[in-house]
Design a protein around this motif. Sequence first.
Motif, mmCIF file in Angstrom:
data_model
loop_
_atom_site.group_PDB
_atom_site.id
_atom_site.type_symbol
_atom_site.label_atom_id
_atom_site.label_comp_id
_atom_site.label_asym_id
_atom_site.label_seq_id
_atom_site.Cartn_x
_atom_site.Cartn_y
_atom_site.Cartn_z
ATOM 1 N N ASP A 242 0.830 -1.211 0.000
ATOM 2 C CA ASP A 242 0.000 0.000 0.000
ATOM 3 C C ASP A 242 0.862 1.257 0.000
ATOM 4 O O ASP A 242 0.497 2.273 -0.594
ATOM 5 C CB ASP A 242 -0.923 0.010 1.217
ATOM 6 N N GLY A 270 -3.701 -3.596 3.024
ATOM 7 C CA GLY A 270 -4.945 -3.253 3.706
ATOM 8 C C GLY A 270 -4.768 -2.227 4.799
ATOM 9 O O GLY A 270 -5.412 -2.297 5.844
ATOM 10 N N THR A 272 -5.041 1.149 7.015
ATOM 11 C CA THR A 272 -6.209 1.959 7.351
ATOM 12 C C THR A 272 -6.317 3.186 6.459
ATOM 13 O O THR A 272 -7.400 3.526 5.958
ATOM 14 C CB THR A 272 -6.139 2.407 8.829
ATOM 15 N N SER A 274 -5.489 3.556 3.516
ATOM 16 C CA SER A 274 -5.818 3.208 2.134
ATOM 17 C C SER A 274 -7.312 3.267 1.852
ATOM 18 O O SER A 274 -7.724 3.394 0.695
ATOM 19 C CB SER A 274 -5.283 1.808 1.796
ATOM 20 N N LYS A 275 -8.126 3.157 2.893
ATOM 21 C CA LYS A 275 -9.569 3.291 2.676
ATOM 22 C C LYS A 275 -10.082 4.672 3.082
ATOM 23 O O LYS A 275 -11.244 4.991 2.856
ATOM 24 C CB LYS A 275 -10.331 2.198 3.417
ATOM 25 N N HIS A 278 -9.146 9.311 -1.141
ATOM 26 C CA HIS A 278 -10.065 9.268 -2.282
ATOM 27 C C HIS A 278 -9.265 9.372 -3.576
ATOM 28 O O HIS A 278 -8.454 10.293 -3.725
ATOM 29 C CB HIS A 278 -11.071 10.418 -2.215
ATOM 30 N N SER A 280 -10.574 5.499 -2.715
ATOM 31 C CA SER A 280 -10.091 4.469 -1.800
ATOM 32 C C SER A 280 -9.384 3.367 -2.594
ATOM 33 O O SER A 280 -9.743 3.067 -3.737
ATOM 34 C CB SER A 280 -11.252 3.881 -0.999
ATOM 35 N N THR A 283 -7.101 -3.205 -2.484
ATOM 36 C CA THR A 283 -5.893 -3.772 -1.882
ATOM 37 C C THR A 283 -6.161 -5.156 -1.311
ATOM 38 O O THR A 283 -7.314 -5.516 -1.046
ATOM 39 C CB THR A 283 -5.358 -2.839 -0.765
ATOM 40 N N GLU A 285 -6.062 -7.309 1.815
ATOM 41 C CA GLU A 285 -6.073 -7.071 3.266
ATOM 42 C C GLU A 285 -5.722 -8.368 3.982
ATOM 43 O O GLU A 285 -6.489 -9.329 3.944
ATOM 44 C CB GLU A 285 -7.446 -6.569 3.704
ATOM 45 N N ARG A 319 -9.817 -6.252 -0.561
ATOM 46 C CA ARG A 319 -10.685 -5.197 -0.032
ATOM 47 C C ARG A 319 -11.074 -4.276 -1.181
ATOM 48 O O ARG A 319 -10.226 -3.679 -1.832
ATOM 49 C CB ARG A 319 -9.969 -4.404 1.070
ATOM 50 N N GLU A 320 -12.348 -4.193 -1.417
ATOM 51 C CA GLU A 320 -12.848 -3.385 -2.531
ATOM 52 C C GLU A 320 -12.591 -1.900 -2.286
ATOM 53 O O GLU A 320 -12.498 -1.439 -1.146
ATOM 54 C CB GLU A 320 -14.350 -3.630 -2.728
ATOM 55 N N GLY A 321 -12.462 -1.156 -3.391
ATOM 56 C CA GLY A 321 -12.238 0.279 -3.306
ATOM 57 C C GLY A 321 -12.625 0.938 -4.621
ATOM 58 O O GLY A 321 -13.284 0.329 -5.474
#
Length: 328
Positions: A242, A270, A272, A274-275, A278, A280, A283, A285, A319-321
């Motif tokens: 990340d 993953g 913190t 990173s979410k 903007h 997001s 990644t 996790e 982890r979706e983004g």
Amino acid sequence: MKVTINDIAKQAGVAKSTVSRYLNGGRISQKTSEKIKRIIEEHNYEPNSFARSLKSRKTGFVGVVAPALDSFVTSKILIRMDEELRTRGYTTLISNTSHSIEREIESLQNLQRQKVDGMILFATELTPAHFELIESLTVPLLIIGQETDQTHCIVFDDFQAGYKMGECIASAGHKKISYIGVDETDVAVGQRRRKGIETACRDNGAEDIQFFRSGFDFDSAMLAAEKSLEHSQASAIICATDTIALGAMRVIREKGYRIPEDISVSGFGGYTVSKMIHPSLVTVEFDYQETGYLAASTIVKLMQSEEVDQLQRPHFKIREGESVKGKK
């Protein structure tokens, strides 16, 4: 040639801790006991009485050696690990090595001199000096992050994690992909993670994959991202961590590109932050809470001469983004 406990364990097809338990009068099956006894007699193996006496003197301390305490991954695992060890009556002695292999070896040696009951090493690389030291240790050693058959390890499944991320990016329609990774001396991240990504990309129709080398730090990540933009027309950049992804995102914006409209970006870790940013970040996790618990419970079992799987792999998920076009 002098036979070691590790040699006996390999010939008997058991873990090193099982041989130690046999030598210290612990409980193991009759069949395993007879097998170990036969191998010991064949080689005239004589246990080091001093080493055995050290094991019998419990201090209640567990030594931990880490390359960087400011690492998100290391700190997350350490916190959970320390909490679990405390509930089991142990205190951690933590040594930071600032990514110096020499200091890493020295720290492990110093911890053994302080007669800790066990040691945990957060490893980014395993060298001949590490393997030589492992052979001389008189207390259990658990390695996190790299894999070897010489001791117990907790390692993320970097190939599968890489494969899932490569599949995620290629299945989103990206055919030209840049991968910003780290040096191959790091077997887990530098080799297996990259191999997983490249295999999945090709399995899903993305044949044009270019590699750009970076360090784990933000500055080298930005330099690698600049090279990627100069020498590649990739529509997606997959980053080994990340931190590297955040560096790449900064460079992409500075060059006037939009994320993900022009270039998609993904990472591993993953974190913190990173979410929180903007867009997001998409990644991998890893489960650091599980890793910390596993580390604590495993080293305690080893210190008590209990049987433990030599290799354990914590869970992970994508982890979706918003940083990958076509992915939410």
